[in-house]
Design an enzyme around this catalytic site. Structure first.
Site: not given
Lengths: 685, 685
Positions: A168, A451
């Site tokens: 990320t 996630e």
């Protein structure tokens, strides 16, 4: 539970009057006597060690002190866990091969870290977790054989390596194709050059990245001679193995305080012309040859598999968080007395108020049924992974992927909402950090988003469902979890209330899907929109269909599992589980009542019948509530709650905790002398 | 907004393309041009003062440091606010009489403390708030004339006095008759003797009690010669005026960290034979004469009034918290780009995803409509209080009490849920403390529970509704807010969608009430239960009815207010408000869909029509979303959010904040050397 004395009278009475055998439930819940005892032993091993005493509440510390506390405790924890494992292997007369690492061992280790033991020692998690939860599995799944030989054992033994997984970025989360970190291959030197081209390209969030990890797996866009080859994974050392100083070109630090999980040391990471050798791109799935040739190889499905794995595990983790919250709320509600039901009568335990039962018991039932689903999902995951290895798993993988997206989204949402309801059910004291709902809420809230963001996952599920829906129209055979889509008959209310409820959920999911499909079609035809625009306009409806599908699956699965449990459990336990499954299915029905009544014809009388049964079940569970939550066998240290302790000494513990408050170590705080005093005298001037 | 440059391009475009005039909305929202300007001036006065700069995030500090920070800042704040008021009065050529205090002035002061300015300076509140919010109003409402002469001006000027209000105990909250603290009157010495007989009788929760207050109003059970005379209020000095040391017999301290509001210094307090003179029982409503004679006097309704006042104010406060969250989410969603709608297209602002609009816009609409209700409730409160003074207000007071209970319960619940949805809508970054959702959530979560626990308030509302329901059967005239209970006709779906929706909510409330009533009757008749037991068995149904009543009232009120706004606002503003009210009513309908379809006959086509209109409204609001939230005119310092700033420089601010993190001031944390290094080398041993 080892504590056999000192429980308060209310809890003792509850336990004495229960009609179930707590230990029977505990054995079943743990997955067998052996598992239960092994866990108790391990907990004893840690919780009896004064090094792991809770000397001060995490919540009193400054942000920096919190890091130092969890890092220190984390290092001790890993070391002590190793000793335990060595002892275990010795007793099993196994010789540990330091260079052999298998995936089951990693999975076991992860379970220990995020299971009850980890929760007890690290209520807000800790920075070494990602090393085992993501760094190692990624090396295993994405490193080629040579890379595994070189890195895996070292990483497993933490031999100079503590890692994390950096995907990320500040500007991109769920849409991973948008990631901006670059890796340019330099053919001359046979190196990759990593760069962070913009501020939004900074890696942001990886756990343990801030000040802990010295290596990372980095996802970056690969370029060879200016041509783009998609996202690849790279193994990068970011801190010096000896000094731990960030290496040249590395900009790394901690991203700061969060709603919860403040032990994680989430970090940011930027690269400026950081060079790594060619063999540090993880090459199981794709390779860059020395001359800059790119080769797609292996199974891209395996990359997929790691993401699925993490989601599967999350479903299980949040179930425990929900049940810890439910245990705290149940025990507190059996101790707390308030508001007489009869005027002039003694104040009852608040658990005797029907409204309180309705806040707590459905969440116990839900947690248990979600665990049943998590177990099924885990077995499914293992089955599919074996098939993938034999290159035959593309079909089931799509179903697994959709189901794991859906359950991850639905279960984290429900667990999060449930923890919140349970916290509120404890009134003001539930708001104290020492009740521990805030840590549980913080972990579940994190799981809701990481996630795969909730809505993104629901829409991914809906895409799969839509394909199955159109396949159903063509009368094709459908995977098991969506086979109900082929059954087009309307609800026929029969004598089996649970079957009615489960079927109503399935029909609602099916009809909601049809509605979304028709809406998409209308958008395309009447407004000439593209398929993608139409999808956007149908977004709410698609997400609603995916949620309904999740609830329908969970209800059906609970009924199926119950049928199997009839054979494997004794009568007393089975009756209890039956009540719980029944409550769960009826509760799910009620929560989806709007959708159900929109898409089905159910009479007022039928609803009354259901409502009445729901309230009967609350009453039926009431006498066994405390004995039941005892059966989850959460150690007091795991619950870590002044309200939820086994002995029920709630007020004493709240008070003891307040006495430890550093602010209370001085009768007069210095700020009185520096500021308050002057204010209180200023009106005289 | 003073910032006119530096906004990011996405937000500039949003503002340029808007069809509404932000300043028109801002003037309306502030209650007029004068109000708006006065607030901006005051904010400027504080936020431009370097003494009130945010030098370090509250979230980095230890619990003790947090207290010192807010106390210090709080003392400065009060002092500076006084200077402001003196200047104001000077400019209005008013002579301030130091000994005159009127209730409006106290109310104004409270509004400043809990309004946007207070939120900006104290995101987690501060310990001096209760002095103005509860201590002073209680002196005013419960002190007799002599007591007011003696204490009020001193308290208002904080002349040696900083107070709080101590009601809740460790063992008792909402059920105040269960409080255990004792005040025994000693006829010999003409003193009250205060005692804390058990651990559960310790006062627990009062704000500012820990280390700040030196006086408290204490609720205690009065005993005279062993006979019980119910709860009374006593004024007690707990800390020495000079040294601030706790006085003999006083055990006082801070209760510890909480989910939010960690600036409040909530405290505990125990008494051991603490003596106060007879004239420190607050005697407006009841008196103890020197010889121990007890006289009930005055209006017990006035005691009631203070509780109602606080609930009325809470409805307004949580509305602002919800709208701050909505402002942050809207701006962030206009800056954040993610997931192309069309393949290969540029990633859109996430606000272009319909699913994102559906998470945000209904909360903006809700916040505005709840403010409309809060205004109506406030006017109602003031009207009734005047009537009570003239001893004619028992009737309206019951309605006011029920409505304030109901709206406090419903609005805090919805605001809390809304803040959570808005936080989640910002994905991972919404989870950062620097986004400020956690402070907003913490304050709303506190408001959900304090001043009457949620379910308790709903059940109190239901009791009132039930009386009205049976009065309606007897065709009696009902108070305005429940007059719909007399209309027994079923839903007739007409051309006005909003009228349909509002009426469906009213019918559902009515029918749910009937269901609870019938269930109660059945419990009594079929199972021979007492009325109270039957109430307990009907608890879920009663609470559901009260919630439905709240939603029905809020929807109806929004429509009524809109009709009035048609006359008082310009066309552009009115169209916007109309869209918002419409969205709010349809959204409330959708949230209550289960109940509505249970109690009304609505066809699939009618639901489709409503659904379609709902989605149209999201689209209609999209172009004005940023301009609209700008109109709430929250100063950047008030929002206190890296994601919600006016200029939209989200990533830069997240990064700047991370750079300030104390943990990042050293490249290598000392814990590496003390613990991590050894772990990373242990495998070599």
């Amino acid at each position: 539970m080892e504590e056999n004395s000192g429980e308060c009278i209310d809890l003792r009475r509850e336990r004495e009057a229960a009609t179930i055998v707590t230990e029977d439930f505990a054995v079943w819940w743990a997955g067998g006597r052996g598992q239960l005892e092994k866990r108790r032993e391990l907990e004893q091993y840690f919780f009896s060690d004064p090094e792991f005493d809770d000397v001060a509440s995490f919540n009193y510390l400054s942000y920096k002190e919190r890091y130092e506390h969890v890092l220190t405790r984390g290092a001790r924890f890993i070391a002590k866990l190793r000793q335990w494992q060595a002892k275990e292997q010795q007793s099993q007369q196994q010789e540990k091969d330091k260079d052999r690492v298998d995936i089951e061992e990693i999975y076991d280790f992860r379970r220990l870290l995020t299971g009850p033991l980890g929760a007890g020692l690290f209520p807000q998690s800790f920075p070494l977790r990602l090393h085992f939860a993501m760094f190692l599995p990624t090396l295993l799944n994405q490193g080629d054989e040579e890379q595994q030989r070189r890195w895996l054992a070292r990483a497993w033994n933490m031999d100079g390596i503590v890692g994390t997984y950096a995907q990320t970025e500040l500007g991109h989360g769920s849409y991973i194709r948008g990631l901006e970190t670059r890796a340019d291959y330099d053919v001359e030197t046979e190196e990759f050059v990593l760069n962070t081209p913009t501020i939004s390209a900074y890696k942001w969030w990886p756990g343990g990245l801030g000040h802990t990890a010295n290596m990372v797996v980095v996802l970056a866009q690969l370029y060879i001679r200016g041509k783009h080859y998609g996202l690849q994974s790279f193994l990068v050392r970011i801190r010096d193995e000896q000094t731990h100083e960030p290496l040249p070109g590395i900009d790394v630090g901690d991203i700061g305080p969060k709603i919860g999980a403040n032990g994680v040391n989430n970090g940011f990471l930027g690269f400026q012309n950081v060079r790594i050798p060619r063999n540090q791109m993880l090459m199981k799935n794709a390779q860059v040859l020395p001359d800059g040739q790119f080769k797609q190889a292996g199974q891209p499905l395996l990359l997929y598999g790691t993401m699925v794995y993490v989601r599967v595990v999350i479903v299980r983790d949040v179930t425990y968080q929900l049940l810890q919250a439910a245990t705290i709320a149940t025990r507190y509600s059996a101790v707390r007395r308030q508001s007489p039901i009869e005027p002039k009568a003694k104040e009852p335990q608040i658990l005797d108020h029907l409204t309180q039962q309705a806040k707590i018991f459905p969440h116990i039932a839900r947690g248990i049924c979600y665990r049943l689903a998590a177990d099924v999902l885990w077995a499914f995951y293992q089955r599919v992974m074996q098939q993938v290895e034999t290159k035959d798993g593309a079909g089931p993988l799509a179903e697994l992927h959709a189901l794991s997206c859906c359950l991850k989204a639905v279960c984290t949402q429900d667990a999060l909402d449930g923890i919140d309801v349970l916290r509120k059910s404890c009134g003001g004291h539930g708001y104290m950090s020492s009740a521990n709902f805030d840590s549980l809420h913080g972990l579940a809230a994190a799981a809701f988003t990481y996630e795969g963001e909730h809505t993104v996952l629901l829409l991914q599920t809906a895409r799969f469902l839509m394909r199955q829906f159109t396949a159903a129209i063509k009368r094709k055979v459908l995977p098991a979890s969506v086979s109900y889509l082929r059954n087009a008959s309307p609800l026929s209310w029969g004598g089996n209330l649970l079957e009615n409820a489960a079927r109503a959920l399935e029909i609602s999911a099916s009809e909601q899907l049809r509605d979304a499909w028709q809406w998409q079609q209308k958008q395309r035809q009447a407004h000439s929109r593209t398929e993608q625009q139409a999808n956007n306009f149908a977004g709410r409806r698609l997400a609603a269909a995916a949620t309904l599908h999740g609830h329908a699956f969970l209800a059906r699965n609970a009924l199926e599992q119950l049928a199997q449990l009839k054979r494997s459990t004794n009568q007393g336990l089975f009756v209890l589980l039956q009540q719980l499954v029944e409550l769960f299915v009826l509760d799910t029905f009620q929560r989806q009542l709007g959708a159900i009544l929109k898409w089905n014809s159910v009479s007022g009388q039928q609803l009354q019948q259901l409502e009445q049964r729901y309230e009967e079940l609350l009453g039926a569970l009431r006498p066994n509530a405390v004995a039941l939550v005892d059966g989850f066998d959460f150690h007091d240290r795991v619950l870590n709650s002044t309200l939820g302790c086994w002995d029920g000494r709630v007020y004493e513990r709240l008070f003891e905790e307040a006495r430890r408050n550093p602010l209370n170590q001085e009768a007069v705080n210095r700020s009185y002398h520096t500021h308050l005093k002057a204010l209180l005298q200023s009106s005289k001037l």
